[in-house]
Structure formats: structure tokens, C-alpha cells
Design a protein around this motif. Structure first.
Motif, PDB file in Angstrom:
ATOM      1  N   GLY A 124       0.825  -1.214   0.000  1.00 47.22           N
ATOM      2  CA  GLY A 124       0.000   0.000   0.000  1.00 47.22           C
ATOM      3  C   GLY A 124       0.854   1.257   0.000  1.00 47.22           C
ATOM      4  N   LEU A 125       1.916   1.260   0.820  1.00 48.35           N
ATOM      5  CA  LEU A 125       2.806   2.431   0.842  1.00 48.35           C
ATOM      6  C   LEU A 125       3.385   2.679  -0.556  1.00 48.35           C
ATOM      7  N   ALA A 126       3.859   1.598  -1.191  1.00 49.87           N
ATOM      8  CA  ALA A 126       4.442   1.748  -2.536  1.00 49.87           C
ATOM      9  C   ALA A 126       3.385   2.264  -3.518  1.00 49.87           C
ATOM     10  N   ALA A 127       2.163   1.721  -3.399  1.00 44.52           N
ATOM     11  CA  ALA A 127       1.101   2.096  -4.345  1.00 44.52           C
ATOM     12  C   ALA A 127       0.731   3.575  -4.223  1.00 44.52           C
ATOM     13  N   CYS A 128       0.975   4.173  -3.052  1.00 43.85           N
ATOM     14  CA  CYS A 128       0.633   5.584  -2.826  1.00 43.85           C
ATOM     15  C   CYS A 128       1.736   6.537  -3.298  1.00 43.85           C
ATOM     16  N   CYS A 129       2.888   5.997  -3.712  1.00 44.51           N
ATOM     17  CA  CYS A 129       3.970   6.856  -4.218  1.00 44.51           C
ATOM     18  C   CYS A 129       3.723   7.160  -5.697  1.00 44.51           C
ATOM     19  N   ASP A 130       4.258   8.277  -6.170  1.00 47.23           N
ATOM     20  CA  ASP A 130       4.055   8.647  -7.580  1.00 47.23           C
ATOM     21  C   ASP A 130       4.991   7.888  -8.500  1.00 47.23           C
ATOM     22  N   ILE A 131       6.205   7.671  -8.039  1.00 41.06           N
ATOM     23  CA  ILE A 131       7.198   6.934  -8.833  1.00 41.06           C
ATOM     24  C   ILE A 131       7.810   5.893  -7.903  1.00 41.06           C
ATOM     25  N   VAL A 132       7.871   4.650  -8.365  1.00 38.23           N
ATOM     26  CA  VAL A 132       8.462   3.600  -7.521  1.00 38.23           C
ATOM     27  C   VAL A 132       9.617   2.934  -8.264  1.00 38.23           C
ATOM     28  N   ALA A 134      12.483  -0.127  -7.731  1.00 40.40           N
ATOM     29  CA  ALA A 134      12.720  -1.313  -6.893  1.00 40.40           C
ATOM     30  C   ALA A 134      13.982  -1.999  -7.369  1.00 40.40           C
ATOM     31  N   THR A 135      14.642  -2.685  -6.446  1.00 39.50           N
ATOM     32  CA  THR A 135      15.815  -3.454  -6.848  1.00 39.50           C
ATOM     33  C   THR A 135      15.339  -4.781  -7.464  1.00 39.50           C
ATOM     34  N   GLU A 136      16.237  -5.362  -8.244  1.00 40.01           N
ATOM     35  CA  GLU A 136      15.938  -6.646  -8.903  1.00 40.01           C
ATOM     36  C   GLU A 136      15.490  -7.698  -7.885  1.00 40.01           C
ATOM     37  N   LYS A 137      16.061  -7.632  -6.671  1.00 38.69           N
ATOM     38  CA  LYS A 137      15.738  -8.663  -5.672  1.00 38.69           C
ATOM     39  C   LYS A 137      14.527  -8.313  -4.814  1.00 38.69           C
ATOM     40  N   ALA A 138      13.902  -7.179  -5.060  1.00 36.01           N
ATOM     41  CA  ALA A 138      12.726  -6.807  -4.242  1.00 36.01           C
ATOM     42  C   ALA A 138      11.606  -7.824  -4.488  1.00 36.01           C
ATOM     43  N   SER A 139      10.824  -8.056  -3.442  1.00 36.93           N
ATOM     44  CA  SER A 139       9.696  -8.989  -3.598  1.00 36.93           C
ATOM     45  C   SER A 139       8.470  -8.387  -2.915  1.00 36.93           C
ATOM     46  N   PHE A 140       7.323  -8.763  -3.427  1.00 39.56           N
ATOM     47  CA  PHE A 140       6.073  -8.157  -2.991  1.00 39.56           C
ATOM     48  C   PHE A 140       5.098  -9.264  -2.623  1.00 39.56           C
ATOM     49  N   CYS A 141       4.270  -8.995  -1.621  1.00 36.79           N
ATOM     50  CA  CYS A 141       3.285 -10.012  -1.247  1.00 36.79           C
ATOM     51  C   CYS A 141       2.119  -9.372  -0.500  1.00 36.79           C
ATOM     52  N   LEU A 142       0.934  -9.698  -0.952  1.00 32.53           N
ATOM     53  CA  LEU A 142      -0.272  -9.320  -0.209  1.00 32.53           C
ATOM     54  C   LEU A 142      -0.593 -10.531   0.653  1.00 32.53           C
ATOM     55  N   SER A 143       0.134 -10.593   1.776  1.00 31.16           N
ATOM     56  CA  SER A 143       0.174 -11.805   2.600  1.00 31.16           C
ATOM     57  C   SER A 143      -0.986 -11.893   3.596  1.00 31.16           C
ATOM     58  N   GLU A 144      -1.847 -10.870   3.611  1.00 28.25           N
ATOM     59  CA  GLU A 144      -2.852 -10.757   4.676  1.00 28.25           C
ATOM     60  C   GLU A 144      -3.676 -12.023   4.863  1.00 28.25           C
ATOM     61  N   VAL A 145      -4.148 -12.633   3.754  1.00 30.01           N
ATOM     62  CA  VAL A 145      -5.050 -13.784   3.924  1.00 30.01           C
ATOM     63  C   VAL A 145      -4.360 -14.965   4.606  1.00 30.01           C
ATOM     64  N   LYS A 146      -3.033 -15.011   4.496  1.00 27.12           N
ATOM     65  CA  LYS A 146      -2.295 -16.072   5.201  1.00 27.12           C
ATOM     66  C   LYS A 146      -2.456 -15.923   6.707  1.00 27.12           C
ATOM     67  N   LEU A 147      -2.727 -14.691   7.127  1.00 22.36           N
ATOM     68  CA  LEU A 147      -2.888 -14.388   8.556  1.00 22.36           C
ATOM     69  C   LEU A 147      -4.356 -14.334   8.941  1.00 22.36           C
ATOM     70  N   GLY A 148      -5.212 -14.683   7.996  1.00 19.27           N
ATOM     71  CA  GLY A 148      -6.655 -14.592   8.257  1.00 19.27           C
ATOM     72  C   GLY A 148      -7.165 -13.166   8.177  1.00 19.27           C
ATOM     73  N   LEU A 149      -6.371 -12.273   7.536  1.00 16.47           N
ATOM     74  CA  LEU A 149      -6.749 -10.852   7.422  1.00 16.47           C
ATOM     75  C   LEU A 149      -7.041 -10.535   5.951  1.00 16.47           C
ATOM     76  N   ILE A 150      -7.360  -9.277   5.685  1.00 17.76           N
ATOM     77  CA  ILE A 150      -7.497  -8.828   4.289  1.00 17.76           C
ATOM     78  C   ILE A 150      -6.765  -7.488   4.114  1.00 17.76           C
ATOM     79  N   SER A 155      -6.388  -1.413  -0.040  1.00 18.88           N
ATOM     80  CA  SER A 155      -6.933  -1.930  -1.304  1.00 18.88           C
ATOM     81  C   SER A 155      -7.241  -0.868  -2.365  1.00 18.88           C
ATOM     82  N   PRO A 156      -7.809   0.303  -2.015  1.00 22.13           N
ATOM     83  CA  PRO A 156      -8.128   1.249  -3.101  1.00 22.13           C
ATOM     84  C   PRO A 156      -6.888   1.647  -3.896  1.00 22.13           C
TER      85      PRO A 156
END
Ligand SMILES: CC(C)(COP(=O)([O-])OP(=O)([O-])OC[C@H]1O[C@@H](n2cnc3c(N)ncnc32)[C@H](O)[C@@H]1OP(=O)([O-])[O-])[C@@H](O)C(=O)NCCC(=O)NCCSC(=O)C[C@@](C)(O)CC(=O)[O-]
Length: 273
Positions: A124-132, A134-150, A155-156
């Protein structure tokens, strides 16, 4: 510029003067992978509001210390809050919603620098920036559901950044996606070989942004919000005509056009700055 300290714990958010007109907002909790709790959210809001109001800051960089950009919401905080009432949870999550909104609507360009993991709320923080970047090794995950969250509050912004199609998959699968995939989805603008390459690319972007009128960049950002997801009807047509009319008669519009016609560099920032 003063540090943002709201508790006597180690500073988790720092402001750093990077160059003339450029301030970095730095998440500084590497031992906890820059996870943010309610206190850090307040610190981030305060830091962002401070740079937004600072006449000497024209570009903001959001970055973090350590191997990872951020592990998102602090899970200890989330667990603690689960013992509180629904109303208390609502008040609490509204603070995170406020942070996202403040970052998304900052009146200055924001460049996000992502190294390592950007998980959960950090997407979410990244999505709110105007320009992003990232390094080649950066990784992203919407991990919330693994924790039973959303990924509710973020999301917007995330759906706008990666599109509904990808959100349908990654919100429910919690699969890790790579920097290249994030670039392909639209969340990341450029992937850099490593952190040094990302710093160099950031410096190039800063030079590029320094050529542009600060007020014009603010108005350009507002324009994107004003026309996105709107039917192109008379309202939008009138609104955009008014926006360019305002800009053309404004100080920056005059300076920019005069500078071009007189073959000189525009002088946007008063010398005292
Ligand atoms: C980031 C990697 C891959 C790094 O992976 P790694 O480098 O192997 O680090 P680690 O997993 O060994 O963690 C190092 C330390 O950081 C802590 N840590 C790490 N993450 C957190 C966290 N979130 N909250 C609190 N502490 C955290 C972790 O507990 C540990 O502390 P230690 O045992 O040394 O004292 C890994 O740590 C990881 O997967 N972390 C969990 C990431 C995650 O699932 N985040 C989702 C948070 S939920 C959320 O953001 C909800 C939100 C905001 O989206 C809701 C909404 O939008 O409404």
C-alpha cells in the motif's frame, strides 16, 4: 529539519535532507523489518505533513533502512488490537487509512525506493507513491489472507496500481511476486540492478523533477485524480479547460513559457531557498 520523535523509543521515522529541495522520509526499524504499528503510523503521518508544509521541500523520497523495505503492519500490534472492541479497532484502522490518504495526496512528488520485501501494508505504501523504483531482488506479497486478514485499507490504492485482474489473484493467493512482475503490473515503474543502481537512478529522476515547476507538478498530480475513472462528459471537459486556463495565467505558467521563448532555464525556486 527536526527528527520526528513522538515516544522515547528509538526513532522509527527519520527525516533526512538529501539535496536541495529533496527530503527523505525514512522508516528506521530494520530489526522488525520496518513493520509499522500505531505509533509509527502517527510518526509517518507527522513526517509527511511536515514535509508537505515545508516550502523548502519540493520532492519527497519514501525509503527505509536495512535489507527490507517493510513487512507491513506490525503483527504484534494487530494481535493486541484483536483483544479490543470493534469500535476501538475501527478508530485504530482509520489512522492507517489516514496515512495512506496523506501519502497518496501529498502535494509534492513522492519517489518510493523499494529494496527486499514489501509485504502487506507496505505494498500500500508503494502504491501511494508517484514513482516507484525497486531493486531486482525486491519482492512483494499481499500476505494478509495467510494471517486470516485482508488488505482492506490499502486496497483502493493497490487495486489502482496493479489493476483489478491482478488484485483478484494476489489478494486471495498471497503469492510472492517479483520486482519484474510488479513492474509489469504497474506498481513499480523501474527495476534497478541493485541498491547503488537504484540510488543513481533516483538522482537522475531528481534532476529531471528539478526542471519542472513545483506548482505545475502539484496541479498535474491533482489532474490525474480529477480525470481518473471518470466518464469523459461535459463536466470533465469543462474542468480540464479551467485547470489549464488557471495554470496559463499563473506565475509558473508565465515563467515556464517566458523561459522557453527566451531560451533560458526556468527559475522556479526563489534564490533564498
Ligand atoms: C518481511 C519478511 C519476508 C522478512 O523475512 P526475514 O528477513 O527472514 O525476517 P524474519 O521473518 O526473520 O523477521 C525478523 C524480525 O522481524 C519481525 N517481523 C517481521 N515482520 C513483522 C511484522 N509484520 N510485524 C511484526 N514483526 C515482524 C519478526 O518477528 C522478527 O522479529 P524477532 O523474532 O527477531 O524479534 C518476513 O519477516 C515476513 O514475512 N513478515 C511478515 C509480513 C506480513 O505478512 N505482513 C503483513 C502484515 S498485515 C498488514 O499489513 C495488514 C494491512 C495493513 O494490509 C491491513 C489493511 O490494509 O487493512
Amino acid at each position: 529539519m527536526e527528527d520526528i520523535a513522538m515516544t522515547d523509543q528509538e526513532l522509527a521515522v527519520r527525516l533526512n535532507h538529501r539535496a536541495k529541495g529533496v527530503t527523505e522520509v525514512v522508516l528506521n526499524r530494520p530489526d522488525k523489518r520496518n513493520a509499522f504499528d500505531d505509533v509509527i503510523i502517527q510518526q509517518l503521518i507527522k513526517a509527511l505533513e511536515q514535509v508537505d508544509a515545508d516550502n523548502n521541500t519540493h520532492v519527497v523520497i519514501l525509503r527505509s533502512e536495512g535489507k527490507h523495505f517493510s513487512a507491513g503492519a506490525d503483527l504484534g500490534w494487530m494481535r493486541r488490537m484483536a483483544d479490543n472492541s470493534r469500535q476501538e479497532n475501527l478508530d485504530d484502522s482509520r489512522q492507517l487509512a489516514r496515512l495512506m490518504n496523506v501519502l497518496n495526496h501529498l502535494s509534492k512528488p513522492v519517489i518510493g525506493l523499494v529494496q527486499g520485501a514489501a509485504f502487506g501494508g507496505a505494498v500500500g505504501l508503494a502504491a501511494c507513491c508517484d514513482i516507484v523504483l525497486a531493486t531486482e531482488k525486491a519482492s512483494f506479497c499481499l500476505s494478509e489472507v495467510k494471517l486470516g486478514l485482508i488488505p482492506a485499507v490499502i486496497s483502493p490504492y493497490v487495486v489502482r496500481a496493479i489493476g483489478e485482474r491482478q488484485a483478484r489473484r494476489y489478494f486471495i493467493s498471497a503469492e510472492v511476486f517479483t520486482a519484474r512482475q510488479a513492474e509489469h503490473f504497474g506498481l513499480v515503474h523501474e527495476v534497478c540492478e541493485d541498491e547503488s543502481a537504484m540510488e543513481r537512478r533516483c538522482d537522475e529522476l531528481l534532476l529531471q523533477l528539478a526542471l519542472n515547476g513545483p506548482e505545475a507538478m502539484k496541479a498535474a498530480k491533482d489532474l490525474v485524480f480529477a480525470v481518473s475513472h471518470k466518464v469523459i462528459g461535459q463536466d470533465v471537459i469543462d474542468d480540464t479547460a479551467q485547470r489549464i486556463a488557471d495554470i496559463r495565467v499563473g506565475e509558473e505558467g508565465q515563467e515556464g513559457l517566458n523561459a522557453f521563448l527566451n531560451k533560458r532555464r526556468a527559475n522556479w525556486i526563489p534564490e533564498s531557498n
